[in-house]
Write an enzyme that holds these catalytic residues in place. Sequence first.
Site, PDB file in Angstrom:
ATOM      1  N   VAL A  11      13.943 -38.091  24.898  1.00  0.00           N
ATOM      2  CA  VAL A  11      13.019 -38.781  25.563  1.00  0.00           C
ATOM      3  C   VAL A  11      11.224 -38.352  24.590  1.00  0.00           C
ATOM      4  O   VAL A  11      10.913 -39.097  24.487  1.00  0.00           O
ATOM      5  CB  VAL A  11      12.464 -38.307  27.517  1.00  0.00           C
ATOM      6  N   GLU A 154       9.542 -41.889  32.636  1.00  0.00           N
ATOM      7  CA  GLU A 154      10.304 -42.472  31.592  1.00  0.00           C
ATOM      8  C   GLU A 154      11.016 -43.572  32.424  1.00  0.00           C
ATOM      9  O   GLU A 154      12.232 -43.075  32.816  1.00  0.00           O
ATOM     10  CB  GLU A 154      10.732 -41.803  30.680  1.00  0.00           C
ATOM     11  N   PHE A 155      11.074 -44.025  32.017  1.00  0.00           N
ATOM     12  CA  PHE A 155      12.255 -45.712  31.890  1.00  0.00           C
ATOM     13  C   PHE A 155      12.850 -46.134  30.930  1.00  0.00           C
ATOM     14  O   PHE A 155      14.275 -47.099  31.084  1.00  0.00           O
ATOM     15  CB  PHE A 155      11.667 -46.396  33.514  1.00  0.00           C
ATOM     16  N   GLY A 259      33.315 -51.047  35.400  1.00  0.00           N
ATOM     17  CA  GLY A 259      32.919 -50.263  34.614  1.00  0.00           C
ATOM     18  C   GLY A 259      34.158 -48.645  34.700  1.00  0.00           C
ATOM     19  O   GLY A 259      34.280 -48.820  36.057  1.00  0.00           O
ATOM     20  N   CYS A 266      21.351 -39.196  32.986  1.00  0.00           N
ATOM     21  CA  CYS A 266      20.629 -39.317  33.961  1.00  0.00           C
ATOM     22  C   CYS A 266      20.508 -39.503  35.182  1.00  0.00           C
ATOM     23  O   CYS A 266      20.190 -38.598  35.954  1.00  0.00           O
ATOM     24  CB  CYS A 266      19.055 -40.666  33.826  1.00  0.00           C
ATOM     25  N   LYS A 332      27.140 -44.863  26.871  1.00  0.00           N
ATOM     26  CA  LYS A 332      27.277 -46.042  26.408  1.00  0.00           C
ATOM     27  C   LYS A 332      27.021 -46.672  25.184  1.00  0.00           C
ATOM     28  O   LYS A 332      26.467 -45.898  24.502  1.00  0.00           O
ATOM     29  CB  LYS A 332      25.820 -46.837  27.589  1.00  0.00           C
ATOM     30  N   ARG A 339      26.697 -36.779  27.377  1.00  0.00           N
ATOM     31  CA  ARG A 339      26.456 -35.847  28.718  1.00  0.00           C
ATOM     32  C   ARG A 339      27.141 -36.618  29.510  1.00  0.00           C
ATOM     33  O   ARG A 339      26.811 -37.856  29.879  1.00  0.00           O
ATOM     34  CB  ARG A 339      24.956 -35.551  28.398  1.00  0.00           C
TER      35      ARG A 339
HETATM   36  N1  LIG Z   1      17.925 -40.055  28.448  1.00  0.00           N
HETATM   37  C1  LIG Z   1      17.251 -39.917  28.889  1.00  0.00           C
HETATM   38  O1  LIG Z   1      17.531 -41.520  28.877  1.00  0.00           O
HETATM   39  C2  LIG Z   1      16.269 -40.539  29.516  1.00  0.00           C
HETATM   40  C3  LIG Z   1      15.577 -41.538  30.356  1.00  0.00           C
HETATM   41  C4  LIG Z   1      14.458 -41.259  31.066  1.00  0.00           C
HETATM   42  C5  LIG Z   1      13.732 -40.020  31.600  1.00  0.00           C
HETATM   43  N2  LIG Z   1      15.147 -39.077  30.673  1.00  0.00           N
HETATM   44  C6  LIG Z   1      14.556 -37.546  31.369  1.00  0.00           C
HETATM   45  O2  LIG Z   1      13.136 -37.063  30.736  1.00  0.00           O
HETATM   46  C7  LIG Z   1      13.826 -35.961  30.094  1.00  0.00           C
HETATM   47  C8  LIG Z   1      14.186 -35.034  29.205  1.00  0.00           C
HETATM   48  O3  LIG Z   1      15.324 -35.766  28.741  1.00  0.00           O
HETATM   49  P1  LIG Z   1      16.136 -35.535  27.436  1.00  0.00           P
HETATM   50  O4  LIG Z   1      17.119 -36.364  27.127  1.00  0.00           O
HETATM   51  O5  LIG Z   1      14.976 -36.047  26.360  1.00  0.00           O
HETATM   52  O6  LIG Z   1      16.521 -33.723  27.425  1.00  0.00           O
HETATM   53  P2  LIG Z   1      17.200 -33.612  25.931  1.00  0.00           P
HETATM   54  O7  LIG Z   1      18.230 -32.344  26.459  1.00  0.00           O
HETATM   55  O8  LIG Z   1      17.640 -34.292  25.100  1.00  0.00           O
HETATM   56  O9  LIG Z   1      15.643 -32.476  25.257  1.00  0.00           O
HETATM   57  C9  LIG Z   1      15.512 -32.045  26.020  1.00  0.00           C
HETATM   58  C10 LIG Z   1      14.153 -30.708  24.970  1.00  0.00           C
HETATM   59  O10 LIG Z   1      13.524 -29.950  25.171  1.00  0.00           O
HETATM   60  C11 LIG Z   1      13.687 -28.598  24.226  1.00  0.00           C
HETATM   61  N3  LIG Z   1      12.999 -28.021  25.131  1.00  0.00           N
HETATM   62  C12 LIG Z   1      13.395 -27.294  26.918  1.00  0.00           C
HETATM   63  N4  LIG Z   1      12.548 -25.616  27.077  1.00  0.00           N
HETATM   64  C13 LIG Z   1      11.608 -26.438  25.916  1.00  0.00           C
HETATM   65  C14 LIG Z   1      10.239 -25.520  25.767  1.00  0.00           C
HETATM   66  N5  LIG Z   1      10.344 -24.613  26.888  1.00  0.00           N
HETATM   67  N6  LIG Z   1       9.244 -25.604  24.809  1.00  0.00           N
HETATM   68  C15 LIG Z   1       9.720 -27.227  24.017  1.00  0.00           C
HETATM   69  N7  LIG Z   1      10.449 -27.449  24.204  1.00  0.00           N
HETATM   70  C16 LIG Z   1      11.478 -27.224  25.412  1.00  0.00           C
HETATM   71  C17 LIG Z   1      14.752 -28.449  24.421  1.00  0.00           C
HETATM   72  O11 LIG Z   1      15.299 -28.077  22.772  1.00  0.00           O
HETATM   73  C18 LIG Z   1      15.265 -30.130  23.692  1.00  0.00           C
HETATM   74  O12 LIG Z   1      15.262 -30.615  22.537  1.00  0.00           O
HETATM   75  C19 LIG Z   1      15.006 -34.962  31.302  1.00  0.00           C
HETATM   76  O13 LIG Z   1      14.068 -34.871  32.967  1.00  0.00           O
HETATM   77  C20 LIG Z   1      15.494 -36.672  31.162  1.00  0.00           C
HETATM   78  O14 LIG Z   1      16.128 -36.501  33.274  1.00  0.00           O
HETATM   79  C21 LIG Z   1      15.637 -38.664  30.131  1.00  0.00           C
END
Ligand SMILES: NC(=O)c1ccc[n+]([C@@H]2O[C@H](COP(=O)([O-])OP(=O)(O)OC[C@H]3O[C@@H](n4cnc5c(N)ncnc54)[C@H](O)[C@@H]3O)[C@@H](O)[C@H]2O)c1
Length: 453
Positions: A11, A154-155, A259, A266, A332, A339
């Site tokens: 994100v 975020e969607f 599926g 998420c 997907k 994950r």
């Molecule tokens: N992946 C998706 O498709 C998606 C979609 C919508 C919402 N989200 C939500 O967005 C959030 C992030 O998801 P993601 O998939 O990007 O996570 P991710 O695990 O890919 O990335 C998270 C990052 O945050 C960093 N981090 C942790 N603590 C930190 C700090 N104190 N300062 C700076 N960086 C720090 C980690 O090192 C990591 O690189 C989650 O809450 C998730 O549910 C994810």
Amino acid sequence: MKLCIFGAGYVGLVAAACFAESGNTVISVDVDEARIEGLKQGIIPIYEPGLKEMILKNQAEGRLSFTTDAVAAIQSSLICFIAVGTPPGEDGSADLQYVLAVARQVGQVMTGYKIVVDKSTVPVGTADKVRGVIREELTNRGIDLEFDVVSNPEFMKEGAAIDDFMKPDRVVIGTDNVRTAEIMKELYDPFMRKQNRMIVMDVRSAEMTKYAANAMLATRISFMNQIAGLCERMGADVAAVREGIGSDSRIGYDFLFPGPGYGGSCFPKDVKALVKTAEECDYDFLLLKSVEEVNERQKEVLAQKVINLFSSADQEKPLTGRVIACWGLAFKPRTDDMREAPALTIIERLLSAGAVVRVHDPEALKEAQKFFGQRVEYSSNQYDILTNADTLVVITDWSEYRNPDFERIKSALRQATIVDGRNLYKPDRMAAIGFNYFPLGRCSCPRGNEVQR
Ligand SMILES: NC(=O)c1ccc[n+]([C@@H]2O[C@H](COP(=O)([O-])OP(=O)(O)OC[C@H]3O[C@@H](n4cnc5c(N)ncnc54)[C@H](O)[C@@H]3O)[C@@H](O)[C@H]2O)c1
């Protein structure tokens, strides 16, 4: 505008690249030094179509930079986005330690007005906690500075994240402050030039909107997986049923493919977190508990179909001596994210049943090695893993699997058998070219060669 985005994950990186692309000055901050070092050198830690090109371009043009220096990032930005992980804690609730750690840092070093934006998926009430932590730090410093906390869930979908961010269906902004809403509107204006798709609401409703959206989508998936299970037992065809119900404008076609179960970073964690949130208010979210249970069972279905193909004297390890080739590991297509991927459960089950497992995925082989190490055989060629395998199992619907060279598959496999967790092929066609074909929720059509037992 000057922004910093905490978290250089899926994100955070997409948001950073897209905000920079629309002219903002963006600092992407992460605690992972190796990740930031790599990004500075143009090494993108995740696979997401179009992301690398956008990052490199904006980095070269000076609008996007990467750092582990949170202090400088906060002090030079008007808006601080929090896009760090919110993994499930032991009890299923969202673990907010990373979100609150960022909030604490903001409170410790901010020197002027800030807008702190929760972009991570966080339970209702988190913005209040973020506000509380910042206020506490300001009190510790003996100062009083103005700030706002906004919920902006975020969607985006992995695999189409850039497109989703640049052309969103909607942008949800949770704030009670009109001035802050105006600043957020200005920031997002470039992404909604054709039509305003910004929905401003109170903070708690914005936080709930994200969970409700993911819970609804997960519910559709589990519902359709159960319809598929029933179709299979009743001789109905789930593909026809999907068309029949999807054409109803109240229902629509999306998220109605059966599926191997939903996965990813998420849906599983957000469903769990919402059940937990409900529990905390003495509310039994019965429906979502079932959605989760159905999904856990669904992850077993493909492996069970494979096991059912082979009777064996060894009841504990019924696949002893069998070689199973798997296409697709990521949860997907168009991502390397594994994950909670159904492939993890399916492959573990095949291994524990004694099979030799070979795997192919266009992007996720490196990720897969973290989970399976040397326990499976990897190949970057989808056909190489088929030689003398007993069965091909399709787990992820990557486009390269949609219209493969069936003659090649047939001559490579020991027996022409495909277990298809994504219903990619037409049962009649498969029977005509001599495959034993086992899709989900459709007639199995073992009309070709009988499976060798
Ligand atoms: N992946 C998706 O498709 C998606 C979609 C919508 C919402 N989200 C939500 O967005 C959030 C992030 O998801 P993601 O998939 O990007 O996570 P991710 O695990 O890919 O990335 C998270 C990052 O945050 C960093 N981090 C942790 N603590 C930190 C700090 N104190 N300062 C700076 N960086 C720090 C980690 O090192 C990591 O690189 C989650 O809450 C998730 O549910 C994810």
